[in-house]
Design an enzyme around this catalytic site. Sequence first.
Site, PDB file in Angstrom:
ATOM      1  N   HIS A 167       0.821  -1.202   0.000  1.00 14.51           N
ATOM      2  CA  HIS A 167       0.000   0.000   0.000  1.00 14.51           C
ATOM      3  C   HIS A 167       0.859   1.257   0.000  1.00 14.51           C
ATOM      4  O   HIS A 167       0.504   2.260  -0.600  1.00 14.51           O
ATOM      5  CB  HIS A 167      -0.942  -0.007   1.209  1.00 14.51           C
ATOM      6  N   CYS A 173       0.975  -9.307 -19.461  1.00 10.06           N
ATOM      7  CA  CYS A 173       0.520  -8.352 -18.440  1.00 10.06           C
ATOM      8  C   CYS A 173       1.374  -8.399 -17.170  1.00 10.06           C
ATOM      9  O   CYS A 173       1.019  -7.802 -16.170  1.00 10.06           O
ATOM     10  CB  CYS A 173      -0.948  -8.563 -18.100  1.00 10.06           C
TER      11      CYS A 173
HETATM   12  C1  PEP Z   1       1.865 -12.130 -13.185  1.00  2.53           C
HETATM   13  O1  PEP Z   1       2.028 -13.111 -12.449  1.00  2.53           O
HETATM   14  O2  PEP Z   1       2.714 -11.745 -14.009  1.00  2.53           O
HETATM   15  C2  PEP Z   1       0.629 -11.335 -13.096  1.00  2.53           C
HETATM   16  C3  PEP Z   1       0.373 -10.386 -13.967  1.00  2.53           C
HETATM   17  O3  PEP Z   1      -0.199 -11.600 -12.060  1.00  2.53           O
HETATM   18  P1  PEP Z   1       0.094 -11.063 -10.565  1.00  2.53           P
HETATM   19  O4  PEP Z   1       1.260 -10.145 -10.645  1.00  2.53           O
HETATM   20  O5  PEP Z   1      -1.161 -10.426 -10.116  1.00  2.53           O
HETATM   21  O6  PEP Z   1       0.370 -12.349  -9.838  1.00  2.53           O
END
Ligand code: PEP
Length: 603
Positions: free
Chosen positions: A192, A518
Amino acid sequence: MTSSFTLAGVAVSVGVAIGPAWVIDARGAPVGQRRVTREQVPHELARLRAAADRAHAELVEALAMASDLPNGPLRDILEAHRQLTCDTTVRAHIEQLIEEELASAESAVVRVMQGFARSLEGNGGPHLRELAHDVEQVAGHLLDALAGHGPATEPPAGVVLVVRDLPPRDAVRLRERGVVGLVATHGSATSHTALLARALGIPAVVGVRDALTTIESGALVEVDGFAGACHVRPSAEEQSRARARANRFETFVRGLVERAREPLRTADQVSIELRANIELPSEGRGLLARGAQGVGLFRTEYLFLSSPGSLTEDSQARTYAQLLRDVAPHAVTFRTFDLGVEELARALPSGPSAPAALRSAPRAANPALAPRGLRLALQSGGLLERQLRAVLRASADVPDVPVELLFPMVTSRSELLRALALLSDERAGLRAAGVTLPALRVGAMIEVPAAVVMVDALLPHVDFVAIGTNDLLQYSLAVDRADPLSSRWARPFEPVLLRAVHHVVQQARAADKDVRVCGDAAADPIALPLLLGLGVRHLSMPPPALPVAAAIVRRLAHSSVQQVARAALALADADEIEKLVVSELRASLGDLWAEQGYAPTLG
Ligand code: PEP
Ligand code: MG
């Protein structure tokens, strides 16, 4: 000590700041186990009530001060803190200790809140650790109020704040005071404190373990929010370099943000889509101005954790619809909650929100490999079904905005098929109830090695796949992503990652399906050109990374990064890959890298 030195940490909010340190020490002396007499109990209960009322009022005031902020996370976290100050279960536990064990109000607060925080921290993964921090911060507010103190002394304008972490109550004031940078001893990229620093738009480095013991108030500090470093007492020459860099970066970002709404294409006119990863629904506001073409990853688990036990289908549907309106006309990808066992126990609507019940939540023998993601969501007592219905209802409410659903941590086809069957049941149920549902695209995250290897079996059942490079690196290389010291073994241009992306892109192409990235690699100065070269045309990243990423895309010719990526695929070592990208792209990207604080010393 007057010599200069550098402390390393995790860069969480980009930019460069320089100013005198304003050190706020870790919260005061430990509270003893003071006991009171039976006659004093009513007085202690009255003190507790008055302190809770005061802490509550301070948070309400902070919420009012934040009301004009375009950034949502700050307000959302403040609201969670406000709710915690008047949580009846927590209050009942504290009062019980005062009444039955004759504890003073202070020691009762500490025992209950610390117990609560420890049970969350236990082995619950990053989200619960963050919640444990929230509990500690609220406990601190209650103790302040019991001691008759208000929020920490207010710093003068132009300082770099050095703290353990940043309670949102104080963050609001900092904005007003003109604090220029932040160094925190605790926190991670998703903490946070990091979120708040980004919301306030100040350069920040967290996880700087020795900051409180080595930085004196008043010492000049340069915060490098790119490299994750703070330089204490920089030389005159370093100071002027830092000031020039800070000014240049400000002008640079202003220029990029001005171009944010222009279509995004590479130098040879290949269209690229950049979207934002968000954790809180209110982050949707203001994204488009930064150049996001929608939300590529909404990590919905934070919503479940910030409203433990009380997130209904209706409230989810309303929140999701609002996010769609905020981001319109662009798409939003809702990732169904990616929670671990203990987090899920907390999120279940019928489940416990009381500390005692949490303490008895199941403990995983090996937390790093405990069930999470889709696997666990499929056994979540209806929570996944409710979320799917909420997303579908929101899509019906805001039919003009494209909605996508993404399942996290998919490890097998059977798991994916079960999730899709649930989705189709919920769709059928809503249609039978007369709801008109617009089209919805469905995707699977590719973030464990099993999903990479099995991607050909997953692709026929989805519209797109989204590669999560954070977990894919963690699980491919057996490196804890939450440990800043280990991250050097899992750099975002590791050959294993490039080859995995290449394989997934090839398979997706053969199946005529979309592929995206992502994870954080999408925003890395070296990995981003490689991902483009491997054929990824759609990337999603933390919002602050968007302007520079867009600038990189505009600079590069797709045909040339293709060649670089092809050459990189033949290499077996991350250092060699870095060297190759630097030597091939330094001429086109060198100044942008410099603005990002990436200073290659190779070749
Ligand atoms: C990842 O693992 O790259 C992802 C985008 O998910 P998180 O970061 O939320 O685990
Ligand atoms: Mg992940």
